[in-house]
Design an enzyme around this catalytic site. Structure first.
Site, mmCIF file in Angstrom:
data_model
loop_
_atom_site.group_PDB
_atom_site.id
_atom_site.type_symbol
_atom_site.label_atom_id
_atom_site.label_comp_id
_atom_site.label_asym_id
_atom_site.label_seq_id
_atom_site.Cartn_x
_atom_site.Cartn_y
_atom_site.Cartn_z
ATOM 1 N N ILE A 63 0.828 -1.213 0.000
ATOM 2 C CA ILE A 63 0.000 0.000 0.000
ATOM 3 C C ILE A 63 0.857 1.257 0.000
ATOM 4 O O ILE A 63 0.379 2.334 -0.289
ATOM 5 C CB ILE A 63 -0.965 0.025 1.206
ATOM 6 C CG1 ILE A 63 -1.599 -1.352 1.421
ATOM 7 C CG2 ILE A 63 -2.072 1.039 0.983
ATOM 8 C CD1 ILE A 63 -2.677 -1.388 2.467
ATOM 9 N N GLY A 64 2.130 1.098 0.347
ATOM 10 C CA GLY A 64 2.895 2.341 0.438
ATOM 11 C C GLY A 64 4.368 2.160 0.172
ATOM 12 O O GLY A 64 5.187 2.893 0.710
ATOM 13 N N GLY A 65 4.727 1.176 -0.654
ATOM 14 C CA GLY A 65 6.138 0.987 -0.976
ATOM 15 C C GLY A 65 6.787 -0.190 -0.271
ATOM 16 O O GLY A 65 8.012 -0.274 -0.188
ATOM 17 N N ARG A 99 2.765 -3.950 10.341
ATOM 18 C CA ARG A 99 3.529 -5.176 10.454
ATOM 19 C C ARG A 99 4.293 -5.573 9.193
ATOM 20 O O ARG A 99 5.130 -6.479 9.242
ATOM 21 C CB ARG A 99 2.598 -6.341 10.824
ATOM 22 C CG ARG A 99 1.564 -6.678 9.750
ATOM 23 C CD ARG A 99 0.797 -7.945 10.081
ATOM 24 N NE ARG A 99 1.642 -9.110 10.020
ATOM 25 C CZ ARG A 99 1.983 -9.717 8.885
ATOM 26 N NH1 ARG A 99 1.560 -9.289 7.725
ATOM 27 N NH2 ARG A 99 2.759 -10.786 8.925
ATOM 28 N N THR A 131 6.573 -4.163 6.862
ATOM 29 C CA THR A 131 8.031 -4.005 6.784
ATOM 30 C C THR A 131 8.699 -4.779 7.924
ATOM 31 O O THR A 131 9.788 -5.336 7.768
ATOM 32 C CB THR A 131 8.401 -2.512 6.834
ATOM 33 O OG1 THR A 131 7.799 -1.878 5.696
ATOM 34 C CG2 THR A 131 9.899 -2.292 6.797
ATOM 35 N N VAL A 165 5.899 1.523 11.303
ATOM 36 C CA VAL A 165 5.696 2.967 11.429
ATOM 37 C C VAL A 165 4.356 3.452 10.905
ATOM 38 O O VAL A 165 4.109 4.643 10.848
ATOM 39 C CB VAL A 165 6.804 3.728 10.664
ATOM 40 C CG1 VAL A 165 8.133 3.513 11.333
ATOM 41 C CG2 VAL A 165 6.839 3.329 9.200
ATOM 42 N N GLY A 166 3.473 2.545 10.532
ATOM 43 C CA GLY A 166 2.267 2.970 9.830
ATOM 44 C C GLY A 166 1.245 3.709 10.671
ATOM 45 O O GLY A 166 0.427 4.448 10.127
ATOM 46 N N GLU A 167 1.239 3.514 11.975
ATOM 47 C CA GLU A 167 0.051 3.910 12.716
ATOM 48 C C GLU A 167 0.239 4.923 13.833
ATOM 49 O O GLU A 167 -0.587 5.809 14.018
ATOM 50 C CB GLU A 167 -0.599 2.650 13.313
ATOM 51 C CG GLU A 167 -1.089 1.695 12.250
ATOM 52 C CD GLU A 167 -1.482 0.347 12.836
ATOM 53 O OE1 GLU A 167 -0.583 -0.441 13.162
ATOM 54 O OE2 GLU A 167 -2.688 0.119 12.989
#
Ligand code: FES
Ligand code: FES
Lengths: 161, 739
Positions: B475-477, B517, B519, B697-699
């Site tokens: 979703i983001g790389g 979760r 990465t 680091v997503g949240e």
């Protein structure tokens, strides 16, 4: 209801297709012509993911009927790169991490190109004002602004060279 | 080890799917085409709460072009049981009832029936011919109302409360008695939506061999597989899910809505069927994340040491049990070392869509309450708000009220980075006009991050490149952040690795892209698979050189005088035993939690009540930033979602439970014009439980912005707001008594 015959220039090539009277240009591009790079985020003009150029003017293609494209020129995200060479905006979006999920990216690139075609050196404020109809939920916009600035610079330098 | 000792990690290479995504070639769910495709349309409830007296599909079925019509009766009526298919423990009847209502509708927008036809236009017209007879019931729309005696009950029984979580340690009541200062406040937050720009979409082909093929936009292809097989009463192996590119999720694309319905339509028609939500469907039939009512009481001694805290949290569950209050209750005081705590959380049914996770689900609500109260304590004690937070910060060994003790975490480091940031000492500047006032606020927040299983397979190519396959939708790389971890181990540049996200037949079980979760866990699997590759290649080198021991460092195999690069040895695979394929699966229990904080400067127009964000700095502990640009991007994205949550976003419902703002015009998410540049500072306190120290680091970055902005508004106008969103009318009203 009977379909209507439409012919237009699409990304530099002539195309012909049949459109239902109620079909939007967005639906014709995606469903009939199978150019799915132009995205639908809302269908009512409020997200900008369906941005295309119509006779050189930036439009949200979900608010244009397919039959209105008769005799006109349409440029979509698929027509932005020059063959193998990405447009500076496309390259800048990758290099500056200006996309995360990427669903808004075609709309942003088409819209930003429309700006840079007219204004080679827009201020940050001007970029933000111009792109205010394009929603991105992932990036917080910071890297999008920076990518547009970087692409503008590169285009200016290319022109000078 | 410092970042500089790595060759790949900490660099910013271009993403592998970049060219596809900037040229429009990437295939998202609604872009997927197939021969013979039928188009579906759904009928959704026009009532928030009603008995379904009659659903008559006769006229729709006879409409020209219609090939199949389905209702809830078309699902196999298997006996109810509790399953955990990646969304937490849920009765099958709830999963089934949410995708097609049976007997009763529980929210406006609840799906009732679906039609498949040869064109979208025909499907939509036919759907309008489905006759639904409702017997309306009174509806209930907020947790507080739903908990009151005599409230309409969604699922019978005697209460809408589906769960009460209780955590306690020490004796908070007794401790309050000894506190120098005690503050108790009540807060409410509106229901908000995740707001991904791509609506849900799915295509399903129930093939003639009995296998069900699904192409869809999802955060978890294995969740879709398991839910579809469960609802259709098939073995999991009968369903193959191919995740397309996904246009955002933020938690809202973990639940499964369309796929089981499209499967029923495909079974009936014998053809592939595509279902796509409209934006209105997205608002009314997916997400949202809970609105809430919270009461938080905190006590401190005269030196600013927090000694006691109590929280009462009532969160909307939506139409089915299983909302976000559990996580809210675990996070509400997690940032602080407080010896005496009592936390009560209630999951409450209301007539809104079944709530879904949204980026650190449950935590931003709780942090809005806690961080507002902490701010007030600091003001009363005339202490710097970061100094007060630092004095109380959680650190290794701090016990949370829900039980666990923190392992190494970066709360202290995040607060120190905020204190040291130039933003924190910069002048606020003069207001832009006479009616304007400026203020600065800070807040911090915590999110756990999760583990869950991930799998990865790496095949070496003879030209010294490698193909990496994994099951985490990107979703983001994350294709790149995962491949970078393999590249680091293999000692090759990341552009020599070709990552691919594959279907559920092709890779081992992999949990959702969620919980920050991917990465972390899939990256860990890639690390281990790469080690497996290197282990095998060392054996190949040993064979080639007739050597006992082969060393490998920085991409070079070596035994005594002899050495060979990864690419050279890869070229000798066929003569040393054939293809080299490395693989790994991991199932980490828990992950390293992440702390984050914000510094926000605002200007409030006291005439209109409009708040403008002047400057915004986000700080977060990434553990290890694999690709710093993508870490910054997560922080910036979470910050701006938090700004929207703080200032504008809300489900605006009328008393009948109809959402009055179900469009992107009226549900006001931040535009590029509403926000400034978002400064970021990455803190790296490596997670000891990950090979590279990754925390995910997503949240955590969305947790503190609403509170930080609320504190900044308080600083500007001298009045505190206790409700989100703090939109212009709310701010103007709050200042009413003041001006
Ligand atoms: S789809 Fe056209 S503006 Fe959103
Ligand atoms: S990158 Fe996801 S919406 Fe912009």
């Amino acid at each position: 209801m009977k379909k209507t015959y439409v012919s237009m220039q699409l990304n530099g090539e002539p195309v012909e297709f049949l459109a239902e009277p109620s079909q939007t240009l967005l639906e014709c591009l995606r469903d009939t012509l199978h150019l799915t790079g132009t995205k639908e985020g809302c269908g009512d003009g409020n997200c900008g993911s369906c941005c295309v150029m119509l006779d050189g003017t930036l439009v949200t293609s979900c608010l244009v009927l397919g039959v209105e494209a008769e005799g006109r020129t349409v440029t979509t995200i698929e027509g932005i790169a020059a063959g193998q060479k990405l447009h500076p905006l496309q390259k800048a979006f990758i290099d500056h991490a200006a996309l995360q999920c990427g669903i808004c990216t075609p709309g942003f690139i088409v819209a930003a190109k429309a700006l840079l075609d007219q204004e080679p050196d827009p201020s940050e404020e001007r970029i933000r004002l111009w792109l205010a109809n394009n929603l991105c939920r992932c990036t917080g916009y910071d890297k999008i602004v920076r990518a547009v600035q970087a692409a503008a610079k590169e285009i200016r330098e290319e022109k000078q060279a | 080890m410092s970042t500089s000792s790595y060759n790949v990690i900490g660099t910013r290479p271009p993403r592998h799917d970049g060219a596809d995504k900037v040229t429009g070639r990437a295939i998202y769910a609604a872009d997927f085409q197939m021969n013979g495709l039928l188009h579906g349309a759904m009928v959704r409830s026009t009532h928030a709460h009603a008995i379904l007296k009659r659903v008559d599909t006769t006229k729709a079925a006879a409409f020209p072009g219609v090939v199949a019509v389905v209702t809830a009766d078309d699902f196999p009526q298997t006996p109810d049981r509790i399953v955990d298919l990646g969304e937490g423990e849920t009765p099958v009847s709830h999963l089934r009832g949410n995708v097609l209502a049976k007997g009763k509708v529980l929210y406006q927008g609840h799906a009732i029936a679906a039609v498949a036809a040869t064109s979208l236009q025909a499907a939509e017209q036919a759907a309008k011919l489905i006759e639904v007879e409702y017997e309306p019931l009174p509806c209930v729309l907020t947790a507080v109302e739903a908990m009151a005696a005599g409230a309409p009950l969604l699922h019978g029984g005697d209460t809408n409360v589906t769960a009460h979580v209780h955590h306690a340690m020490g004796d908070s009541e007794a401790a309050f008695a000894g506190a120098a200062i005690v503050i108790e406040r009540e807060f409410t937050t509106a229901t908000v939506h995740q707001g991904y720009i791509e609506p849900h979409a799915a295509t399903v082909l129930w093939n003639n061999d009995g296998r069900v093929n699904v192409w869809c936009s999802t955060q978890g292809s294995f969740v879709v597989r398991d839910v579809v097989s469960c609802l259709l009463d098939l073995p999991v192996s009968a369903v193959r899910v191919t995740p397309t590119e996904i246009g955002g999720g933020f938690g809202g694309k973990i639940p499964v809505y369309l796929e089981p319905v499209a499967a029923l339509l495909s079974k009936k028609s014998g053809r592939p069927v595509r279902l796509v939500m409209s934006r209105r469907d997205v608002f009314e039939g997916s997400g949202p994340t809970p609105g809430s009512m919270m009461r938080v009481k905190m006590g401190a001694d005269a030196d600013g040491k927090l000694i006691a805290a109590q929280a009462f949290l009532a969160y909307e569950a939506g139409a089915y049990a299983g909302g976000m209050v559990g996580a809210g209750a675990m996070c509400v005081f997690a940032a602080y070392d407080i010896a005496n705590q009592t936390i009560d959380g209630y999951d409450v049914l209301v007539n809104k869509p079944s709530t879904a996770a949204y980026r650190a689900p449950g935590a931003p609500n709780a942090a809005f309450a806690t961080e507002s109260v902490v701010d007030e304590i600091a003001r009363k004690l005339k202490m710097d708000p970061l100094e007060l937070r630092l004095r109380n910060a959680s650190r290794e060994g701090t016990r949370r009220a829900d039980g666990p003790k923190f392992r190494r975490v970066g709360c202290v480091e995040v607060i120190e980075a905020m204190q040291a940031h130039p933003h924190y000492s910069a002048p606020l500047g003069e207001p832009s006009h006479a009616e304007a006032k400026r203020g600065r606020g800070v807040a911090i927040g915590y999110w756990f991050n999760i583990g869950l299983p991930s799998s990865c397979v790496i095949s070496v190519n003879a030209d010294g490149t490698a193909n990496l396959i994994e099951g985490s939708t990107d979703i983001g790389g994350t294709r790149t952040s995962i491949a970078m971890q393999a590249a680091e181990v293999m000692g090759i540049p990341v552009d020599r690795i070709h990552p691919a996200v594959v279907d559920t037949d092709t890779i081992g079980y992999t949990g959702v892209t969620g919980g920050s979760r991917t990465t972390y866990a899939t990256g860990w699997a890639a690390h281990d698979a790469a080690q497996d590759v290197i282990r095998q290649m060392k054996l190949r080198a040993a064979k080639l050189w007739q050597a006992e021991a082969v060393e490998f460092a920085d991409g070079v195999f070596q035994a005594g005088e002899r050495q060979m690069t990864f690419a050279e040895l890869a070229g000798k695979m066929s003569e040393t035993g054939g293809p080299v394929v490395g693989q790994a699966s991991v199932n980490p229990r828990g992950a390293g939690g992440s702390f984050a904080g914000v510094i926000a400067d605002v200007e409030v127009d006291t005439g209109t009540g409009k708040t403008t964000i002047l400057r915004f700095t986000a700080v977060q502990d990434a553990g290890r930033a694999i690709h710093p640009s993508y870490v910054e991007g997560q922080m910036q994205g979470g910050s701006v979602q938090g700004i929207g949550w703080a200032l504008n976003e809300e489900y605006w419902m009328n008393p009948e439970g109809r959402m009055m703002n179900a469009s992107l015009l009226d549900y006001r998410m931040p535009t590029i014009l509403d926000v400034p540049m978002i400064d970021t500072q990455i803190v790296e306190v490596p997670n000891p439980a990950h090979p590279f120290g990754v925390r995910g680091v997503g949240e955590a970055n969305i947790v503190s912005p609403p509170a930080g902005i609320a504190n900044a508004i308080r600083d500007a106008i001298g009045v505190r707001l206790y409700h989100l969103p703090m939109n212009p009318p709310a701010v103007a009203a709050a200042m009413g008594g003041q001006k």
